[in-house]
Motif scaffolding. Structure first.
Motif, PDB file in Angstrom:
ATOM      1  N   LEU A 421       0.820  -1.208   0.000  1.00  0.00           N
ATOM      2  CA  LEU A 421       0.000   0.000   0.000  1.00  0.00           C
ATOM      3  C   LEU A 421       0.858   1.263   0.000  1.00  0.00           C
ATOM      4  CD1 LEU A 421      -3.132  -0.521   2.270  1.00  0.00           C
ATOM      5  CD2 LEU A 421      -3.080   0.037  -0.152  1.00  0.00           C
ATOM      6  N   ASP A 422       1.982   1.231   0.715  1.00  0.00           N
ATOM      7  CA  ASP A 422       2.863   2.401   0.709  1.00  0.00           C
ATOM      8  C   ASP A 422       3.399   2.665  -0.692  1.00  0.00           C
ATOM      9  OD1 ASP A 422       2.516   2.803   3.407  1.00  0.00           O
ATOM     10  OD2 ASP A 422       4.381   1.802   3.994  1.00  0.00           O
ATOM     11  N   VAL A 423       3.813   1.592  -1.371  1.00  0.00           N
ATOM     12  CA  VAL A 423       4.319   1.764  -2.739  1.00  0.00           C
ATOM     13  C   VAL A 423       3.200   2.257  -3.650  1.00  0.00           C
ATOM     14  CG1 VAL A 423       5.408   0.632  -4.705  1.00  0.00           C
ATOM     15  CG2 VAL A 423       6.043  -0.039  -2.390  1.00  0.00           C
ATOM     16  N   TYR A 424       2.003   1.693  -3.479  1.00  0.00           N
ATOM     17  CA  TYR A 424       0.852   2.111  -4.291  1.00  0.00           C
ATOM     18  C   TYR A 424       0.635   3.618  -4.176  1.00  0.00           C
ATOM     19  CZ  TYR A 424      -4.030   2.719  -5.692  1.00  0.00           C
ATOM     20  OH  TYR A 424      -5.180   3.162  -6.286  1.00  0.00           O
ATOM     21  N   HIS A 425       0.611   4.132  -2.963  1.00  0.00           N
ATOM     22  CA  HIS A 425       0.354   5.557  -2.785  1.00  0.00           C
ATOM     23  C   HIS A 425       1.513   6.400  -3.313  1.00  0.00           C
ATOM     24  CE1 HIS A 425      -3.436   5.072  -0.823  1.00  0.00           C
ATOM     25  NE2 HIS A 425      -2.933   4.259   0.084  1.00  0.00           N
ATOM     26  N   ASP A 426       2.740   5.901  -3.212  1.00  0.00           N
ATOM     27  CA  ASP A 426       3.865   6.609  -3.822  1.00  0.00           C
ATOM     28  C   ASP A 426       3.659   6.750  -5.331  1.00  0.00           C
ATOM     29  OD1 ASP A 426       5.248   7.037  -1.484  1.00  0.00           O
ATOM     30  OD2 ASP A 426       6.558   5.300  -1.706  1.00  0.00           O
ATOM     31  N   VAL A 427       3.234   5.656  -5.969  1.00  0.00           N
ATOM     32  CA  VAL A 427       3.049   5.672  -7.422  1.00  0.00           C
ATOM     33  C   VAL A 427       1.917   6.606  -7.811  1.00  0.00           C
ATOM     34  CG1 VAL A 427       2.480   4.284  -9.440  1.00  0.00           C
ATOM     35  CG2 VAL A 427       3.994   3.351  -7.703  1.00  0.00           C
ATOM     36  N   THR A 428       0.780   6.509  -7.128  1.00  0.00           N
ATOM     37  CA  THR A 428      -0.365   7.346  -7.498  1.00  0.00           C
ATOM     38  C   THR A 428      -0.106   8.822  -7.254  1.00  0.00           C
ATOM     39  OG1 THR A 428      -1.373   6.965  -5.324  1.00  0.00           O
ATOM     40  CG2 THR A 428      -2.082   5.539  -7.135  1.00  0.00           C
ATOM     41  N   GLU A 429       0.746   9.140  -6.282  1.00  0.00           N
ATOM     42  CA  GLU A 429       1.026  10.540  -5.967  1.00  0.00           C
ATOM     43  C   GLU A 429       2.306  11.044  -6.618  1.00  0.00           C
ATOM     44  OE1 GLU A 429       0.855  10.848  -1.710  1.00  0.00           O
ATOM     45  OE2 GLU A 429      -1.069   9.791  -1.645  1.00  0.00           O
ATOM     46  N   GLY A 430       2.878  10.239  -7.519  1.00  0.00           N
ATOM     47  CA  GLY A 430       4.028  10.696  -8.283  1.00  0.00           C
ATOM     48  C   GLY A 430       5.349  10.585  -7.569  1.00  0.00           C
ATOM     49  N   ARG A 431       5.399   9.957  -6.380  1.00  0.00           N
ATOM     50  CA  ARG A 431       6.654   9.817  -5.636  1.00  0.00           C
ATOM     51  C   ARG A 431       7.312   8.485  -6.012  1.00  0.00           C
ATOM     52  NH1 ARG A 431       3.216  11.394  -1.309  1.00  0.00           N
ATOM     53  NH2 ARG A 431       3.327   9.244  -0.523  1.00  0.00           N
ATOM     54  N   VAL A 432       7.811   8.413  -7.233  1.00  0.00           N
ATOM     55  CA  VAL A 432       8.433   7.180  -7.722  1.00  0.00           C
ATOM     56  C   VAL A 432       9.898   7.480  -8.005  1.00  0.00           C
ATOM     57  CG1 VAL A 432       6.402   5.949  -8.540  1.00  0.00           C
ATOM     58  CG2 VAL A 432       7.351   7.731  -9.957  1.00  0.00           C
ATOM     59  N   TRP A 433      10.662   7.593  -6.941  1.00  0.00           N
ATOM     60  CA  TRP A 433      12.061   7.978  -7.043  1.00  0.00           C
ATOM     61  C   TRP A 433      12.886   7.006  -7.855  1.00  0.00           C
ATOM     62  CZ3 TRP A 433      15.017   4.083  -5.159  1.00  0.00           C
ATOM     63  CH2 TRP A 433      14.409   3.202  -4.257  1.00  0.00           C
ATOM     64  N   TRP A 434      12.373   5.771  -8.036  1.00  0.00           N
ATOM     65  CA  TRP A 434      13.133   4.761  -8.736  1.00  0.00           C
ATOM     66  C   TRP A 434      12.931   4.807 -10.250  1.00  0.00           C
ATOM     67  CZ3 TRP A 434       9.202   1.706 -10.663  1.00  0.00           C
ATOM     68  CH2 TRP A 434       7.993   1.732  -9.938  1.00  0.00           C
ATOM     69  N   LEU A 435      12.062   5.732 -10.715  1.00  0.00           N
ATOM     70  CA  LEU A 435      11.893   5.879 -12.162  1.00  0.00           C
ATOM     71  C   LEU A 435      13.103   6.599 -12.758  1.00  0.00           C
ATOM     72  CD1 LEU A 435       8.194   6.926 -12.751  1.00  0.00           C
ATOM     73  CD2 LEU A 435       9.253   4.768 -13.318  1.00  0.00           C
ATOM     74  N   PRO A 436      13.461   6.278 -14.007  1.00  0.00           N
ATOM     75  CA  PRO A 436      14.546   7.031 -14.656  1.00  0.00           C
ATOM     76  C   PRO A 436      14.122   8.475 -14.875  1.00  0.00           C
ATOM     77  CG  PRO A 436      13.433   5.591 -16.233  1.00  0.00           C
ATOM     78  CD  PRO A 436      12.906   5.230 -14.873  1.00  0.00           C
TER      79      PRO A 436
END
Length: 439
Positions: A421-436
């Motif tokens: 769930l933490d990862v899910y909310h990171d993705v939906t809110e644009g906090r995906v630091w691991w993206l290039p």
């Protein structure tokens, strides 16, 4: 003095304020706001409307369980008169809660009124309780909730039409098929007020949700035209802000009906010509002028999803591809594709190439095949998480974003051990630091 709600409503209609920039929480802090004589609004995810007449009050929708107490206090600050009726516009969780404190007041309990199909719909939700909880989790990241949610069953149901009176105010209730088959809309002829429920909500109509029950775009358009013919002065939607003025109300309702009718007619024409669903999905488009309307944004549902529901309604579940009638299990097919492609890693690598080329539809399909072929391969899941997270950033609708974010979170949590769930909310809110990072 004009209420802040109506000032924002005019600004949104004119395009000077985006609907998503309306400070709904600030408007709620102002309490229940009177927006027409004897008609007040509590703005929320599912709006609550309260109408005052000579014989007491009536609620049109009663809101969400999380907001039951603040909405009750706000309504009671506006009026202490007894609540006579509570009308449910359809069997949806954010329409049915919020009556407990009214029920606890001295005197007779308010009479709950709904279309007769609502009881059947609530029973259906009980039978699919686990599925509904899973969809809420996947689509919106809600912690798993217990279905069905708390609600009051109707005391009075009707089939097609019903008239209720508050003395000097009449509620003319009409049944419609929309996102579900139990919808109610209401017209108050003495006040010129139209209460649409979710039949109008400042977005593309929710007639295509891929994880919910059958929607009815044809009949939805019929209901919209019936409402437009009333020449109401004020439209009160299930979500979003009011629309003021008969000309604006007619235009919003007629445009939305035209939008749905166009999708239906295009889809049926192609079905009748023998086209497969795949061809139809990529050919049918809403009229550009209508798609540009501020009240027909792809905020939740999308035309592509509506087309799928039109096909399902008129043509069943088979998409016209004979290989899909009785296919091999997904994992078996995925392994066969991986074997032809020198392994799942090769398929996943092709997904990266597709993403780099901007084809995220293909990238997601390939990444999914790779993960089905090798469900324990962390490198494959890294790529699957990547392409779905990229997809989230490009999607306009909350349904699609939720589904893709959940897929990204599944793979990312599998690799890292982080809470899903933490990862899910990171993705939906644009906090995906691991993206290039794009150059």
């Amino acid at each position: 003095m004009e209420s802040p709600i109506l000032r924002f409503a005019d600004a949104v209609w004119r395009g000077s304020v985006r609907p998503e920039d309306v400070p709904v929480s600030d408007l709620r802090r102002d309490g229940v706001q009177e927006i027409a004589y004897g008609v007040a609004m509590w703005p929320a995810c599912g709006n609550v409307y309260v109408v005052r007449g000579e014989d007491g009050l009536a609620l049109f929708d009663t809101g969400d369980a999380h907001e039951a107490s603040p909405s009750y206090r706000a309504i009671r600050k506006w009026s202490a008169e007894p609540l006579k009726y509570a009308i449910f516009s359809r069997g949806r969780a954010d329409r049915l809660a919020g009556l407990e404190e009214f029920d606890a007041e001295p005197g007779p309990r308010p009479l709950v009124v709904a279309q007769e199909g609502l009881v059947r719909r609530l029973a259906q939700q009980g039978r699919t309780a686990g599925y509904n909880a899973t969809v809420d989790l996947r689509e919106q990241g809600f912690p798993r909730v217990v279905w069905p949610l708390p609600h009051r069953l109707p005391d009075l149901t009707y089939r097609d039409r019903l008239s209720l009176s508050l003395g000097d105010v009449t509620f003319l209730l009409t049944h419609a098929h929309g996102a579900t088959d139990d919808a109610t809309w209401a017209f108050l002829p003495e006040r010129g007020v139209l209460l649409t429920g979710d039949l109008f909500a400042w977005t593309v109509p929710g007639a295509g949700d891929p994880q919910r029950v059958q929607g009815y775009p044809d009949e939805w358009a019929v209901a919209l035209r019936a409402m437009a013919a009333l020449d109401a002065d004020l439209l009160l939607p299930g979500r979003g802000l009011p629309i003021c003025g008969a000309a604006r109300v007619r235009r919003a309702l007629s445009d939305t009906a035209d939008y749905l009718d166009s999708l239906v007619e295009q889809t049926l024409d192609l079905m009748n010509s023998g086209a497969r669903l795949d061809e139809i999905l990529h050919e049918v488009k809403p009229p550009p002028a209508l798609a540009a309307r501020v009240y027909l944004r792809e905020h939740h549902d999308e035309p592509e999803f509506i087309v799928r529901n039109i096909w399902r309604l008129h043509g069943g579940w088979h998409d016209g591809n004979p290989a899909n009638l009785k296919p091999a299990p997904d994992a078996v097919f995925a392994r066969a594709v991986a074997e032809l492609s020198a392994g799942a890693a090769s398929v996943a690598g092709r997904a990266v190439s597709a993403a780099a080329d901007g084809d995220l539809r293909l990238a997601c399909q390939l990444a999914e095949l790779a993960a089905q072929a090798e469900p324990d391969d962390h490198q494959v899941h890294e790529i699957r998480a990547l392409v779905y997270a990229l997809r989230v950033q490009q999607e306009p609708g909350t349904i699609a974003r939720g589904v893709y974010a959940w897929a990204a979170a599944e793979s990312r949590s599998k690799i890292t051990g982080l809470d899903l769930l933490d990862v899910y909310h990171d993705v939906t809110e644009g906090r995906v630091w691991w993206l290039p990072v794009a150059n």
